[in-house]
Write a protein that holds these residues in place. Structure first.
Motif, PDB file in Angstrom:
ATOM      1  N   TYR A 230       1.740  -9.139  -4.985  1.00 27.59           N
ATOM      2  CA  TYR A 230       0.823  -8.044  -5.301  1.00 27.59           C
ATOM      3  C   TYR A 230       0.586  -7.970  -6.804  1.00 27.59           C
ATOM      4  O   TYR A 230       1.487  -8.201  -7.607  1.00 27.59           O
ATOM      5  CB  TYR A 230       1.388  -6.725  -4.763  1.00 27.59           C
ATOM      6  CG  TYR A 230       1.660  -6.824  -3.279  1.00 27.59           C
ATOM      7  CD1 TYR A 230       0.633  -6.645  -2.358  1.00 27.59           C
ATOM      8  CD2 TYR A 230       2.916  -7.177  -2.791  1.00 27.59           C
ATOM      9  CE1 TYR A 230       0.859  -6.781  -0.992  1.00 27.59           C
ATOM     10  CE2 TYR A 230       3.156  -7.314  -1.432  1.00 27.59           C
ATOM     11  CZ  TYR A 230       2.120  -7.121  -0.542  1.00 27.59           C
ATOM     12  OH  TYR A 230       2.346  -7.264   0.805  1.00 27.59           O
ATOM     13  N   LEU A 231      -0.645  -7.630  -7.152  1.00 25.82           N
ATOM     14  CA  LEU A 231      -1.031  -7.517  -8.555  1.00 25.82           C
ATOM     15  C   LEU A 231      -0.341  -6.339  -9.225  1.00 25.82           C
ATOM     16  O   LEU A 231       0.146  -6.441 -10.338  1.00 25.82           O
ATOM     17  CB  LEU A 231      -2.556  -7.373  -8.665  1.00 25.82           C
ATOM     18  CG  LEU A 231      -3.101  -7.207 -10.074  1.00 25.82           C
ATOM     19  CD1 LEU A 231      -2.818  -8.446 -10.914  1.00 25.82           C
ATOM     20  CD2 LEU A 231      -4.592  -6.926 -10.030  1.00 25.82           C
ATOM     21  N   GLU A 232      -0.304  -5.222  -8.521  1.00 24.44           N
ATOM     22  CA  GLU A 232       0.309  -4.036  -9.122  1.00 24.44           C
ATOM     23  C   GLU A 232       0.768  -3.071  -8.034  1.00 24.44           C
ATOM     24  O   GLU A 232       0.374  -3.184  -6.873  1.00 24.44           O
ATOM     25  CB  GLU A 232      -0.673  -3.334 -10.063  1.00 24.44           C
ATOM     26  CG  GLU A 232      -1.986  -2.931  -9.416  1.00 24.44           C
ATOM     27  CD  GLU A 232      -3.016  -2.414 -10.411  1.00 24.44           C
ATOM     28  OE1 GLU A 232      -2.834  -2.601 -11.624  1.00 24.44           O
ATOM     29  OE2 GLU A 232      -3.999  -1.819  -9.963  1.00 24.44           O
ATOM     30  N   LEU A 233       1.620  -2.161  -8.420  1.00 16.75           N
ATOM     31  CA  LEU A 233       2.084  -1.039  -7.603  1.00 16.75           C
ATOM     32  C   LEU A 233       3.020  -1.428  -6.462  1.00 16.75           C
ATOM     33  O   LEU A 233       3.563  -0.555  -5.792  1.00 16.75           O
ATOM     34  CB  LEU A 233       0.904  -0.233  -7.044  1.00 16.75           C
ATOM     35  CG  LEU A 233      -0.099   0.271  -8.084  1.00 16.75           C
ATOM     36  CD1 LEU A 233      -1.316   0.853  -7.392  1.00 16.75           C
ATOM     37  CD2 LEU A 233       0.552   1.272  -9.010  1.00 16.75           C
TER      38      LEU A 233
ATOM     39  N   ASP B  14       5.748  -9.285  -7.403  1.00 21.71           N
ATOM     40  CA  ASP B  14       4.574  -9.718  -8.148  1.00 21.71           C
ATOM     41  C   ASP B  14       4.421 -11.232  -7.963  1.00 21.71           C
ATOM     42  O   ASP B  14       5.264 -11.886  -7.328  1.00 21.71           O
ATOM     43  CB  ASP B  14       4.663  -9.306  -9.619  1.00 21.71           C
ATOM     44  CG  ASP B  14       5.848  -9.925 -10.360  1.00 21.71           C
ATOM     45  OD1 ASP B  14       6.536 -10.819  -9.810  1.00 21.71           O
ATOM     46  OD2 ASP B  14       6.100  -9.507 -11.494  1.00 21.71           O
TER      47      ASP B  14
ATOM     48  N   ALA C  51       5.930  -4.690  -4.933  1.00 19.09           N
ATOM     49  CA  ALA C  51       6.692  -5.895  -5.207  1.00 19.09           C
ATOM     50  C   ALA C  51       6.674  -6.766  -3.945  1.00 19.09           C
ATOM     51  O   ALA C  51       6.555  -6.233  -2.845  1.00 19.09           O
ATOM     52  CB  ALA C  51       8.126  -5.525  -5.591  1.00 19.09           C
TER      53      ALA C  51
ATOM     54  N   HIS D 214     -10.097  -8.446 -11.379  1.00 24.09           N
ATOM     55  CA  HIS D 214      -8.766  -8.929 -11.011  1.00 24.09           C
ATOM     56  C   HIS D 214      -8.785 -10.407 -10.628  1.00 24.09           C
ATOM     57  O   HIS D 214      -7.933 -11.172 -11.071  1.00 24.09           O
ATOM     58  CB  HIS D 214      -8.185  -8.107  -9.856  1.00 24.09           C
ATOM     59  CG  HIS D 214      -7.874  -6.701 -10.215  1.00 24.09           C
ATOM     60  ND1 HIS D 214      -7.224  -6.334 -11.371  1.00 24.09           N
ATOM     61  CD2 HIS D 214      -8.115  -5.546  -9.556  1.00 24.09           C
ATOM     62  CE1 HIS D 214      -7.074  -5.034 -11.417  1.00 24.09           C
ATOM     63  NE2 HIS D 214      -7.622  -4.525 -10.317  1.00 24.09           N
TER      64      HIS D 214
ATOM     65  N   HIS E 225      -3.989  -6.791  -3.957  1.00 28.43           N
ATOM     66  CA  HIS E 225      -3.974  -5.834  -5.056  1.00 28.43           C
ATOM     67  C   HIS E 225      -2.695  -5.016  -5.115  1.00 28.43           C
ATOM     68  O   HIS E 225      -2.033  -4.952  -6.134  1.00 28.43           O
ATOM     69  CB  HIS E 225      -5.192  -4.895  -4.962  1.00 28.43           C
ATOM     70  CG  HIS E 225      -5.318  -4.010  -6.163  1.00 28.43           C
ATOM     71  ND1 HIS E 225      -4.638  -2.811  -6.274  1.00 28.43           N
ATOM     72  CD2 HIS E 225      -6.019  -4.151  -7.300  1.00 28.43           C
ATOM     73  CE1 HIS E 225      -4.923  -2.264  -7.440  1.00 28.43           C
ATOM     74  NE2 HIS E 225      -5.770  -3.058  -8.088  1.00 28.43           N
ATOM     75  N   GLY E 226      -2.360  -4.344  -4.037  1.00 27.75           N
ATOM     76  CA  GLY E 226      -1.208  -3.443  -4.020  1.00 27.75           C
ATOM     77  C   GLY E 226      -1.665  -1.996  -4.002  1.00 27.75           C
ATOM     78  O   GLY E 226      -2.823  -1.693  -4.287  1.00 27.75           O
ATOM     79  N   SER E 227      -0.755  -1.100  -3.635  1.00 25.67           N
ATOM     80  CA  SER E 227      -1.069   0.321  -3.508  1.00 25.67           C
ATOM     81  C   SER E 227       0.212   1.125  -3.639  1.00 25.67           C
ATOM     82  O   SER E 227       1.304   0.615  -3.404  1.00 25.67           O
ATOM     83  CB  SER E 227      -1.710   0.581  -2.136  1.00 25.67           C
ATOM     84  OG  SER E 227      -1.831   1.964  -1.888  1.00 25.67           O
ATOM     85  N   ARG E 228       0.063   2.388  -3.960  1.00 27.15           N
ATOM     86  CA  ARG E 228       1.226   3.283  -3.974  1.00 27.15           C
ATOM     87  C   ARG E 228       1.689   3.608  -2.557  1.00 27.15           C
ATOM     88  O   ARG E 228       2.822   3.984  -2.348  1.00 27.15           O
ATOM     89  CB  ARG E 228       0.884   4.575  -4.714  1.00 27.15           C
ATOM     90  CG  ARG E 228       0.785   4.393  -6.203  1.00 27.15           C
ATOM     91  CD  ARG E 228       0.467   5.725  -6.908  1.00 27.15           C
ATOM     92  NE  ARG E 228       0.379   5.516  -8.333  1.00 27.15           N
ATOM     93  CZ  ARG E 228      -0.703   5.102  -8.982  1.00 27.15           C
ATOM     94  NH1 ARG E 228      -1.814   4.870  -8.317  1.00 27.15           N
ATOM     95  NH2 ARG E 228      -0.686   4.930 -10.275  1.00 27.15           N
TER      96      ARG E 228
ATOM     97  N   ASP F 244      -7.754 -11.473 -14.311  1.00 27.84           N
ATOM     98  CA  ASP F 244      -6.304 -11.256 -14.244  1.00 27.84           C
ATOM     99  C   ASP F 244      -5.588 -12.402 -13.540  1.00 27.84           C
ATOM    100  O   ASP F 244      -4.571 -12.907 -14.023  1.00 27.84           O
ATOM    101  CB  ASP F 244      -5.984  -9.937 -13.525  1.00 27.84           C
ATOM    102  CG  ASP F 244      -6.560  -8.718 -14.237  1.00 27.84           C
ATOM    103  OD1 ASP F 244      -6.798  -8.789 -15.457  1.00 27.84           O
ATOM    104  OD2 ASP F 244      -6.776  -7.691 -13.566  1.00 27.84           O
TER     105      ASP F 244
END
Length: 124
Positions: free
Chosen positions: A45-48, A52, A50, A80, A14-17, A84
């Motif tokens: 990662y899907l988001e947040l 992608d 790199a 997701h 997923h990814g995270s900040r 997605d």
């Protein structure tokens, strides 16, 4: 003599900040390299975070991969994984028509992962 197809692996999460979130995903990639030193493996990662998925796949193709297996590091199959991710894979197939992209089931659906999680919960 048969032709050997070089296959790459994308560990998709997923990814995270929080930059520390990626540590377990990268640990899996390192372990794959230890177990099979020649296996091309990257994280995506899907988001947040790199890279992608398209960027990670392009990196494997630049290394000579002719097939790419995408392994979703998700415990459950939510939007997701169900919606997605297939859309992203359709985009990869359109962009790279000569490459085989395969999607593994989410790791949380694998009985071996379920068993391991149960053992960790029971025994620490």
């Amino acid at each position: 003599m048969t032709d050997v197809v070089m296959a790459g692996i994308v560990l998709f999460a997923h990814g995270s900040r929080d930059a520390r979130w990626r540590a377990p995903v990268e640990a899996v990639a390192r372990r794959i390299t230890e177990l099979s030193p020649g296996a091309p493996v990257v994280c995506a990662y899907l988001e947040l975070m790199a890279p992608d998925l398209p960027t990670a796949a392009a990196g494997l193709l630049a290394q000579g991969a002719q097939a790419v297996r995408i392994v979703p590091l998700f415990l459950g199959i939510g939007k997701h994984v169900r919606e997605d991710l297939p859309g992203l894979i359709d985009g990869l197939r359109a962009a790279h028509p000569g490459v085989t992209f395969s999607l593994q089931t989410a790791v949380g659906e694998d009985i071996r992962v379920v068993e391991l999680l149960a053992q960790i919960a029971l025994h620490g």
